[in-house]
Write a protein that holds these residues in place. Structure first.
Motif, mmCIF file in Angstrom:
data_model
loop_
_atom_site.group_PDB
_atom_site.id
_atom_site.type_symbol
_atom_site.label_atom_id
_atom_site.label_comp_id
_atom_site.label_asym_id
_atom_site.label_seq_id
_atom_site.Cartn_x
_atom_site.Cartn_y
_atom_site.Cartn_z
ATOM 1 N N TRP A 199 3.343 9.591 10.156
ATOM 2 C CA TRP A 199 2.583 8.693 10.616
ATOM 3 C C TRP A 199 3.522 7.471 11.589
ATOM 4 C CZ3 TRP A 199 -2.698 7.018 10.613
ATOM 5 C CH2 TRP A 199 -3.008 5.822 10.813
ATOM 6 N N GLU A 229 -5.457 -2.065 4.888
ATOM 7 C CA GLU A 229 -4.462 -1.321 5.508
ATOM 8 C C GLU A 229 -4.558 -2.094 6.640
ATOM 9 O OE1 GLU A 229 -4.372 2.994 5.781
ATOM 10 O OE2 GLU A 229 -4.955 3.462 3.863
ATOM 11 N N GLY A 272 -5.692 5.674 -0.246
ATOM 12 C CA GLY A 272 -4.934 6.802 1.068
ATOM 13 C C GLY A 272 -5.425 8.111 1.246
ATOM 14 N N ASN A 273 -4.537 9.101 2.565
ATOM 15 C CA ASN A 273 -5.479 10.173 2.199
ATOM 16 C C ASN A 273 -5.007 10.419 1.116
ATOM 17 O OD1 ASN A 273 -6.331 9.494 4.932
ATOM 18 N ND2 ASN A 273 -5.512 10.323 6.214
ATOM 19 N N TRP A 294 -0.338 15.720 4.156
ATOM 20 C CA TRP A 294 0.677 14.152 4.415
ATOM 21 C C TRP A 294 1.598 16.598 5.086
ATOM 22 C CZ3 TRP A 294 -1.341 11.604 8.046
ATOM 23 C CH2 TRP A 294 -2.038 10.679 6.999
ATOM 24 N N GLU A 318 1.074 5.509 -0.390
ATOM 25 C CA GLU A 318 1.197 7.227 -0.908
ATOM 26 C C GLU A 318 1.752 8.051 -0.396
ATOM 27 O OE1 GLU A 318 -1.389 7.447 3.443
ATOM 28 O OE2 GLU A 318 -2.054 8.834 2.427
ATOM 29 N N TYR A 324 -6.038 -0.980 12.718
ATOM 30 C CA TYR A 324 -4.952 -0.247 13.536
ATOM 31 C C TYR A 324 -4.705 -0.421 14.245
ATOM 32 C CZ TYR A 324 -2.845 2.340 8.721
ATOM 33 O OH TYR A 324 -3.356 2.599 7.698
ATOM 34 N N MET A 365 0.522 -1.547 0.209
ATOM 35 C CA MET A 365 -0.401 -0.136 0.053
ATOM 36 C C MET A 365 0.852 1.174 0.070
ATOM 37 S SD MET A 365 -1.622 2.843 1.673
ATOM 38 C CE MET A 365 -2.753 3.807 1.557
ATOM 39 N N ALA A 402 0.160 -0.784 6.302
ATOM 40 C CA ALA A 402 0.525 0.587 5.499
ATOM 41 C C ALA A 402 0.621 1.252 7.060
ATOM 42 C CB ALA A 402 -1.050 1.521 5.312
ATOM 43 N N PRO A 403 1.334 2.109 7.205
ATOM 44 C CA PRO A 403 2.217 2.747 5.499
ATOM 45 C C PRO A 403 3.492 1.899 5.474
ATOM 46 C CG PRO A 403 1.772 4.471 7.549
ATOM 47 C CD PRO A 403 1.687 3.139 8.025
ATOM 48 N N HIS A 413 -9.449 -1.112 6.307
ATOM 49 C CA HIS A 413 -8.274 -1.211 7.415
ATOM 50 C C HIS A 413 -8.189 -1.475 9.051
ATOM 51 C CE1 HIS A 413 -8.345 2.193 3.727
ATOM 52 N NE2 HIS A 413 -7.710 1.037 3.363
ATOM 53 N N ILE A 454 3.133 9.723 2.028
ATOM 54 C CA ILE A 454 3.215 9.763 3.618
ATOM 55 C C ILE A 454 4.851 10.362 4.365
ATOM 56 C CG2 ILE A 454 2.186 7.672 4.064
ATOM 57 C CD1 ILE A 454 0.544 8.674 6.136
ATOM 58 N N ASN A 477 -11.609 6.040 -1.056
ATOM 59 C CA ASN A 477 -10.539 5.272 0.125
ATOM 60 C C ASN A 477 -10.914 5.579 1.523
ATOM 61 O OD1 ASN A 477 -8.203 5.238 1.802
ATOM 62 N ND2 ASN A 477 -8.434 7.150 2.617
ATOM 63 N N GLU A 478 -11.182 4.812 2.482
ATOM 64 C CA GLU A 478 -12.023 5.094 3.817
ATOM 65 C C GLU A 478 -13.036 5.594 3.837
ATOM 66 O OE1 GLU A 478 -9.283 6.334 7.331
ATOM 67 O OE2 GLU A 478 -8.540 4.443 7.691
HETATM 68 N N1 LIG Z 1 -5.244 7.276 8.304
HETATM 69 C C1 LIG Z 1 -4.494 5.968 7.482
HETATM 70 C C2 LIG Z 1 -6.177 5.412 7.229
HETATM 71 C C3 LIG Z 1 -5.455 6.461 5.501
HETATM 72 O O1 LIG Z 1 -6.374 5.412 3.826
HETATM 73 C C4 LIG Z 1 -4.572 6.933 5.427
HETATM 74 O O2 LIG Z 1 -4.239 7.118 4.330
HETATM 75 C C5 LIG Z 1 -3.776 6.744 6.796
HETATM 76 C C6 LIG Z 1 -2.344 6.021 7.150
HETATM 77 O O3 LIG Z 1 -1.946 5.436 5.475
#
Ligand SMILES: [NH3+][C@H]1C[C@H](O)[C@@H](O)[C@@H]1CO
Length: 628
Positions: free
Chosen positions: A494, A440, A231-232, A262, A23, A406, A21, A483-484, A404, A25, A351-352
């Motif tokens: 992060w 993630e 991702g964000n 980020w 992005e 964490y 994964m 992730a990350p 996801h 960051i 995403n999310e």
């Molecule tokens: N907030 C987490 C979840 C989001 O999808 C990612 O960008 C961040 C860490 O990888």
């Protein structure tokens, strides 16, 4: 002792099961995988006249430097330039330096490739010709390598290119890139510079490419897929700041860059084409996200405004797989060097989106899914985990769903279960056609709740226990990625992350080795075995590489004390000696910049027979390879 027997029943393991994964960051893109060494190379998105606009730049000698909005920009995408003013009568050396992304590596044998645009807004009546010196030097001024770059004053932009080769390796990265010139040559002149770039050798020798050591570190995992661009960092603080593919393709001089999510500027020099070419070079396939109308300020695009983003997503996909002879976006791809379509099977929509479940469920998912599925019916569309519980309440019903997690080694939230105990989360799910992407996951705190700066062996082995559930349930888990992925040791937003790097070092965490072992010993078929209990401190998984006739017996012991597992195989191996690999370390162990190899895998031999007794050390992941 755990007695494990097998039937020859089981199921295929999808080739996509373990991947990456990504992005941008923690400077994992700009300053990390993207090999550009100059930070703030084109003064993108900065406010002229501010000190922040000069991030990473400093004057040499008596020159005055500032960032200005050029009266004649090099392109509409890059309106700013570095103004370099030299007072009349100057005789001493003048110029400017860049400190890179928290340092610049100097490595013997590397030929660096540099370039910059320059012009003299008000050139003297009589042209002035001279030479710049481009060099790599220590912050103390010791020059390691240099090149002479001739110039002639002109009011129009010129691009200079140069190379130089380092003859020594510097352990310190406290080095600078410098452009300098004799003061008397340019006394009284003001010149402008932009897109000042310096590349080291890149992975696979690609122009505008990726950092070699980070690419090799990832290649050592044999990852199957690469989820990008977030991702964000896909979403933008606002829709206007989102990752928009068109701003990331074409000539670098035409890429405006954006304020990433980020806390730093994304140059977008690492753009859609560079991602796809590198993914192909690395033997992976993309899981490509499209912006789905939600941004991090919490706003969703209104239903009436979705068409813009539907069209953008269609164009983004056509850039990747369209026919260059008939499609305009695909023609851009061809013009950049890849006439044939890239491989693409999976698209993630958003995403999310559990942060905005209503608009995602009401129209954002359906609008994009229906349009993209109609245009590209051969692709698989992944819904983001828009709701809690075990199945998304979306229409059309998604076939692929991204979860996801964490958590700490014991506790997990999304699937309402426990991380170590959660190894059975997927066992309890009904087989109704839904395929899961564990897009993630990571142990992010100790059981006490204490935050982690680096992964630690306790958490990495807990992840390994959970991953036994991915192997066992790989009939419904088609992909999983930690992730990350990466963090620059000098600029991290992060933690923990799988791989920590500096400008010239790479640290593989304890979780990196867990990911690597699962990916290398994935096999293509999972053998069903004695079921285990969720709360057990010992988990196992047996997969087979059918063509090689090899069986991979994974044993995970999350207890701090040893446990014995007795495998009874459904065959008697002809090779009576097997080779195993183990990752184990005392509780609390971390691989860090000061102790990069505190815990690394080691190999061992064992007696292989129909029955194999294995004493698994505390806090260990072992892979026993048995050949038929
Ligand atoms: N907030 C987490 C979840 C989001 O999808 C990612 O960008 C961040 C860490 O990888």
């Amino acid at each position: 002792t755990f007695d494990v027997t097998f039937s020859t029943a089981g199921h295929d393991v999808p080739p996509t099961l373990y991947g990456l994964m990504f992005e941008d960051i923690n400077h994992s893109g700009d300053g990390g995988l993207y090999a550009e060494l100059i930070q703030n190379r084109a003064f993108q998105t900065v406010t002229p006249g501010t000190s922040a606009a000069l991030t990473a730049w400093a004057a040499l000698g008596s020159a005055k430097i500032s960032v200005v909005k050029s009266s004649s920009p090099v392109s509409s995408a890059l309106p700013n330039a570095l103004s370099f003013a030299v007072a009349s009568g100057t005789t001493s050396t003048v110029g400017f330096t860049n400190s890179g992304y928290f340092g610049i590596p100097v490595t013997a044998g590397w030929t660096y490739t540099g370039s910059f645009y320059y012009r003299t807004p008000s050139p003297p009546a009589t042209k002035v010709s001279g030479s710049f010196t481009a060099d790599l030097r220590s912050t103390g001024g010791t020059v390691f390598t240099s090149a002479t770059v001739p110039f002639t004053t002109s009011s129009t932009w010129q691009q200079a290119t140069f190379t130089f080769t380092a003859s020594s390796t510097q352990t310190s990265v406290e080095n600078l890139f410098a452009l300098s010139v004799g003061g008397s040559t340019v006394a009284g002149l003001t010149m402008e510079f932009t897109l000042i770039s310096l590349f080291p050798p890149t992975f696979n020798g690609r122009e505008n490419g990726f950092r070699m050591d980070l690419s090799e570190t990832l290649l050592d995992m044999k990852p199957a897929f690469f989820r990008f661009p977030g991702g964000n960092n896909l979403e933008g603080e606002t829709a206007a700041d989102r990752w928009a593919w068109e701003n990331t393709v074409g000539d670098l001089v035409d890429r405006p860059g954006r304020v990433g999510d980020w806390g730093y500027i994304n140059t977008d020099g690492l753009g859609l084409y560079e991602y796809l070419q590198w993914i192909e070079d690395m033997g992976m396939e993309p899981i490509m996200a499209v912006y789905a109308g939600y941004s991090l300020n919490g706003a969703s695009v209104a239903s009436s405004g979705m068409q813009t983003y539907i069209t953008e997503a269609i164009n983004q996909i056509n850039f990747v797989i369209g026919d260059a002879s008939t499609n305009a976006q695909a023609a851009i791809r061809a013009s950049m060097g890849h006439a044939d379509p890239f491989t693409l099977n999976y698209i993630e929509i958003g995403n999310e989106d559990f942060f905005s479940p209503t608009t995602y469920a009401d129209y954002r998912w359906a609008d994009l899914y229906n349009a993209l599925h109609a245009e590209f019916p051969q692709l698989h569309y992944i819904a983001t985990s828009a709701t809690s519980g075990n199945v998304p309440t979306l229409s059309p019903t998604p076939t692929y769903w991204d979860l996801h997690i964490y958590s700490n080694p014991i506790c997990l939230t999304i699937l309402k279960d426990f991380f170590i105990n959660g190894a059975f989360n997927f066992d309890i799910l009904s087989r109704n056609g839904l395929q899961f992407f564990q897009g993630e996951y990571a142990t992010t705190t100790e059981n006490s709740g204490a935050a982690l700066t680096y992964p630690f062996i306790d958490g990495s082995i807990a992840e390994a226990a959970y991953m036994a559930g991915f192997d066992r349930n790989s009939d419904i888990v088609f992909a999983a990625s930690y992730a990350p992925l990466l963090n620059h040791v000098s600029s991290t937003q992060w933690t923990p992350d799988l791989i920590t790097f500096s400008p010239n070092t790479v640290i593989r965490s304890t979780s990196y080795y867990v990911q690597q072992l699962y990916s290398l010993y994935k096999g293509d078929f999972y053998l069903q075995s004695t079921t285990n209990t969720a709360s057990s401190s010992v988990q196992w998984s047996v997969t087979r590489d059918t063509s090689a006739g090899q069986y991979f017996l994974k044993v995970i012991n999350t207890a701090t004390s040893a446990n014995t597992v007795v495998f009874t195989l459904p065959f008697t191996p002809s090779h009576t000696t097997g080779t195993g690999t183990i990752l184990t370390a005392p509780s609390g162990t971390q691989n860090t910049p000061t102790s990069p190899n505190a815990a690394v895998p080691s190999t061992f031999s064992f007696t292989a027979g129909k029955t194999i007794t294995y004493n698994a050390p505390g806090l260990s992941l072992s892979v026993l390879v048995v050949t038929e």
